[in-house]
Design a protein around this motif. Structure first.
Motif, short mmCIF file in Angstrom:
data_model
loop_
_atom_site.label_atom_id
_atom_site.label_comp_id
_atom_site.label_asym_id
_atom_site.label_seq_id
_atom_site.Cartn_x
_atom_site.Cartn_y
_atom_site.Cartn_z
N PHE A 83 38.16 58.08 39.60
CA PHE A 83 37.17 56.99 39.63
C PHE A 83 37.85 55.64 39.46
N LEU A 84 38.78 55.58 38.52
CA LEU A 84 39.48 54.33 38.24
C LEU A 84 40.30 53.89 39.45
N GLU A 85 40.96 54.83 40.09
CA GLU A 85 41.77 54.50 41.28
C GLU A 85 40.89 53.94 42.39
N GLU A 86 39.67 54.48 42.53
CA GLU A 86 38.77 53.97 43.57
C GLU A 86 38.30 52.56 43.24
N VAL A 87 38.00 52.29 41.98
CA VAL A 87 37.58 50.95 41.57
C VAL A 87 38.70 49.95 41.86
N LYS A 88 39.92 50.33 41.54
CA LYS A 88 41.06 49.44 41.77
C LYS A 88 41.31 49.24 43.26
N ALA A 89 41.09 50.29 44.04
CA ALA A 89 41.29 50.18 45.49
C ALA A 89 40.29 49.20 46.11
N GLN A 90 39.06 49.19 45.59
CA GLN A 90 38.07 48.24 46.09
C GLN A 90 38.51 46.80 45.83
N LEU A 91 39.00 46.52 44.63
CA LEU A 91 39.47 45.18 44.30
C LEU A 91 40.69 44.81 45.13
N ARG A 92 41.50 45.79 45.41
CA ARG A 92 42.68 45.54 46.25
C ARG A 92 42.26 45.14 47.66
N ARG A 93 41.25 45.79 48.17
CA ARG A 93 40.74 45.43 49.51
C ARG A 93 40.12 44.04 49.49
N LEU A 94 39.44 43.70 48.40
CA LEU A 94 38.81 42.39 48.28
C LEU A 94 39.86 41.28 48.32
N GLU A 95 40.95 41.44 47.57
CA GLU A 95 41.95 40.37 47.53
C GLU A 95 42.82 40.34 48.79
N ARG A 96 42.75 41.39 49.61
CA ARG A 96 43.51 41.41 50.87
C ARG A 96 42.58 41.26 52.08
N LEU A 97 41.43 40.68 51.83
CA LEU A 97 40.44 40.49 52.89
C LEU A 97 40.93 39.54 53.98
N GLY A 98 41.82 38.65 53.60
CA GLY A 98 42.28 37.65 54.57
C GLY A 98 41.43 36.41 54.57
N LYS A 99 40.46 36.37 53.68
CA LYS A 99 39.60 35.21 53.51
C LYS A 99 39.64 34.78 52.04
N PRO A 100 39.42 33.50 51.77
CA PRO A 100 39.47 33.05 50.37
C PRO A 100 38.32 33.63 49.55
N VAL A 101 38.67 34.17 48.39
CA VAL A 101 37.68 34.74 47.47
C VAL A 101 37.81 33.99 46.15
N VAL A 102 36.70 33.41 45.69
CA VAL A 102 36.70 32.59 44.47
C VAL A 102 35.73 33.18 43.47
N ALA A 103 36.19 33.31 42.24
CA ALA A 103 35.30 33.73 41.14
C ALA A 103 34.70 32.48 40.52
N ALA A 104 33.37 32.38 40.55
CA ALA A 104 32.66 31.29 39.88
C ALA A 104 32.15 31.84 38.56
N ILE A 105 32.94 31.64 37.51
CA ILE A 105 32.69 32.29 36.22
C ILE A 105 31.69 31.45 35.42
N ASP A 106 30.44 31.90 35.43
CA ASP A 106 29.37 31.13 34.79
C ASP A 106 28.90 31.75 33.48
N GLY A 107 29.65 32.72 32.96
CA GLY A 107 29.36 33.36 31.69
C GLY A 107 30.61 34.09 31.25
N SER A 108 30.56 34.73 30.12
CA SER A 108 31.75 35.41 29.61
C SER A 108 32.25 36.46 30.60
N ALA A 109 33.57 36.47 30.79
CA ALA A 109 34.23 37.44 31.67
C ALA A 109 35.29 38.14 30.84
N LEU A 110 34.94 39.31 30.34
CA LEU A 110 35.83 40.04 29.45
C LEU A 110 36.13 41.42 30.01
N GLY A 111 37.33 41.91 29.73
CA GLY A 111 37.69 43.25 30.16
C GLY A 111 37.60 43.40 31.66
#
Length: 687
Positions: A83-111
């Motif tokens: 399960f953990l490997e799949e979650v990490k693979a999704q984030l890996r695909r997101l950051e290698r999308l080839g398009k800019p991805v920005v986190a708009a952190i409007d509340g606590s972001a922990l863990g």
């Protein structure tokens, strides 16, 4: 849909995380939603100019689902790893999308929430001091397993990343900007989104630093002598801090260093395996149980009387401007409450108030007019307390809550000094007050539900964690902590090396060695508490009067060794130097005292857990959560264990009973397990 997908005319996709429930957590719902979202982004890539990731909740993302994590066992560990490997693979695909991805952190972001943000190319945070950013997994016995170790090490370098990872630091946005965790701050939510969109326009095809050709982890070049120095020293420094009792920092160090030497995707696998190793272990389960589920239950009002409306204290009177009273006044004033600090002289009151705004120093009871809460914090002497309490009650509001900060004297007895015992309660703070998180609320025999609820609300208001106990000598924390100190001094009397006692206690995870703590609270206070107990209950003379620990304390005090404040106790306190154990203690030492190191450790831990179980049996404690949280936050019981009761559970009830019986047969009946524990062990019913 748990992640709302909205593309505007400019091709910017806003992803709004909105899982079911009060917070976004990394569970099966998230996994499915993120999988579908990433697949859609990839399919529509040619029509997308960028992605803004934000949240519909009060927090950006709360992290992993601890209800799931606490159920990971060696038997299902491989499933959890998948399960953990799949979650990490999704984030890996997101950051290698080839398009800019920005986190708009409007509340606590922990863990896990900050791990998602780390997978974005750019991070903009709302500049709000209520927001916290970081990777606090170590405080729950875990490591950041969603890419947090791998990405933070590559973002900052091994050495700067390690304190943030191993100590689980939570930073306010401004501090997170300074540390390099976020790139920009925004004053408003509108500006937050605008800055995110502006960065997308300016960076149409970004890549993560670790995906750039030739990227090297900062400060991790082979052959760099600074790196080798770190690798050689770090394990020893860590072991000195943790004494081997906390596996999470050790695994974080290993994952960070090993991951820095391999490619990014291999580093992710290294991190995931260490995470599952921790998650299947007992320490993580202990810490998650106590520091998440039980602590949150307490702070949510688990021990607060139901059906009583919330209240807000407007003016607090504090009697006594010594260290404790001054600390209570300070934390109250900083919570926005008007404070009157009274002492015998105006000079003493001013000294206690210091330069904290919101505190009015006085030597007159008349200035307590208008107080809806009065907290007595004078010396631990019943006669003195009986003198100051009635005068303060008369000056305060007619319905004011009257409280005592006593650490040992029964509340029901002190309540006889005031006209209305239903409004009297114990509020036991811990020293130093500004730093210690716990307040022990003691309910007397006649304390009303309304008084208890008002006291509970005040403790939450000043940012502390309240546990609620019923009246007893020493209540829960002082009573149980006292067994730790006296057991240690007893071992010194038996001939055990004082250095061995101190070192074994710290190795077992106790915050401070028992002889050092004895010096801190003063040897004279321990004798005064014993004497007061004997005066109130002559029947206790056999147990207290003949206790070998008190004979040692009396000898040291007779020689002028009263503790740290007196300049000498079990330790020597050289001016400008580090304290060290007094060589004169060798008078008690025997070459072979017949007490093994394991027995020393178990005597120190078991005696506290057994006293806690007696408090539960007697109704002094009414909640296992209050027992566990109170033991760790109140008197520094080994946090890895999850607290005094969780220590019994994790040891195994049958095994604990057998070991306690051995200790009782060898060292005394004080280790004999209560019948309630034997009954639970017989039916394998954990607390």
């Amino acid at each position: 849909m748990a992640i709302h997908f909205e593309r505007d005319d400019e091709g910017v996709v806003t992803l709004t995380m909105d899982m079911s429930g009060s917070a976004n957590v990394m569970n099966a719902e998230y996994h499915e939603a993120m999988g579908e979202t990433v697949a859609r982004l990839e399919a529509e890539r040619d029509h997308i100019t960028g992605v803004v990731l934000t949240s519909a909740k009060k927090t950006f993302f709360a992290g992993g689902d601890l209800n799931l994590l606490i159920r990971i066992t060696p038997g299902n560990g491989s499933e959890a790893l998948g399960f953990l490997e799949e979650v990490k693979a999704q984030l890996r695909r997101l950051e290698r999308l080839g398009k800019p991805v920005v986190a708009a952190i409007d509340g606590s972001a922990l863990g896990g929430g900050f791990e998602i943000a780390l997978a974005c190319h750019h991070r903009v945070a709302l500049d709000d001091d209520r927001i916290r950013i970081g990777l606090p997994e170590a405080t729950l016995g875990l490591l950041p397993g969603g890419g947090g170790v791998t990405r933070l090490v590559r973002l900052l370098g091994v050495q700067p990343a390690l304190p943030l990872l191993m100590e689980g630091k939570q930073l306010r946005p401004a501090r997170a900007l300074q540390a390099g965790l976020v790139h920009e701050l925004a004053a408003t939510r509108e500006e937050l989104v605008e800055k995110a969109r502006a960065w997308i326009r300016a960076n149409p095809a970004p890549a993560q630093p670790w995906d750039e050709p030739g990227h090297e982890v900062p400060g991790a070049r082979f052959g760099d002598p600074d790196l080798y120095g770190l690798l050689a020293a770090a394990p020893a420094v860590l072991r000195k801090k943790t004494h081997g009792a906390y596996p999470a920092p050790e695994k974080i160090l290993a994952a960070a260093v090993e991951g820095a030497q391999v490619d990014f995707d291999t580093a992710l696998r290294v991190e995931a395996r260490y995470f599952v190793e921790l998650a299947t272990g007992q320490v993580a389960k202990n810490m998650i149980n106590t520091f998440w589920f039980q602590l949150n239950g307490i702070n949510a009002g688990g021990s607060r009387p139901a059906g009583v409306e919330r209240s807000a204290v407007s003016k607090v009177g504090v009697l006594g401007a010594g260290m404790m009273g001054a600390g209570i006044a300070e934390v109250s004033a900083k919570a926005g409450i008007e404070v009157v600090l009274k002492d015998v002289t105006l000079e003493a009151a001013r000294r206690g108030a210091g330069d904290t705004p919101g505190i009015t120093p006085t030597d007159s009871d008349a200035d307590l007019a208008g107080c809806d809460l009065v907290i007595e914090a004078v010396f631990e002497n019943r006669e003195l307390k009986n003198r100051v309490l009635p005068a303060a009650e008369a000056a305060a509001l007619p319905d004011a809550v009257i409280a005592s900060n006593t650490s040992t004297l029964p509340i029901t007895g002190l309540a006889s000094a005031v006209s209305d015992p239903t409004r009297f309660i114990g509020l036991h703070f811990f020293s130093p007050v500004p730093k210690m998180r716990l307040v022990e609320i003691i309910r007397g025999e006649r304390t009303s539900d309304e008084t208890l609820a008002r006291a509970f609300d005040y403790v939450l208001r000043i940012g502390k964690t309240p546990i609620v106990v019923n009246d007893s000598r020493g209540f829960y924390t002082s009573r149980t902590f006292g067994t730790y100190v006296t057991e240690a001094v007893s071992m010194v009397a038996e001939g055990v090396s004082p250095a061995l006692v101190e070192n074994v206690a710290k190795r077992a995870g106790m915050a401070v060695g028992p002889l050092a703590v004895s010096d801190e609270v003063t040897l004279t206070l321990q004798l005064k508490i014993r004497d007061q107990a004997l005066a109130d209950d002559p029947a206790a003379a056999g147990a207290l009067g003949d206790h070998p620990a008190f004979a040692v304390l009396e000898e040291l005090v007779a020689e002028g060794r009263t503790g740290k404040s007196g300049g000498a106790g079990f330790y020597e306190y050289p001016e400008g130097g580090r304290k060290f154990l007094w060589p004169g203690l060798s008078r008690y030492a025997e070459a072979d005292a017949g007490v093994t190191e394991k027995d020393v450790e178990d005597r120190l831990l078991f005696i506290q857990s057994l006293e806690t179980l007696r408090c539960l049996d007697e109704g002094v404690l009414t909640s296992v959560g209050d027992a566990n949280v109170g033991s760790v936050f109140g008197f520094g019981f080994a946090p890895w264990s999850g607290g005094t009761v969780q220590f019994v559970n994790s040891y195994g009830l049958t095994s604990f009973v057998e070991r306690a019986d051995y200790l009782a047969d060898t060292y005394g009946e004080r280790f004999r397990p209560p019948a309630s524990l034997r009954d639970r062990a017989a039916t394998n019913t954990p607390y």
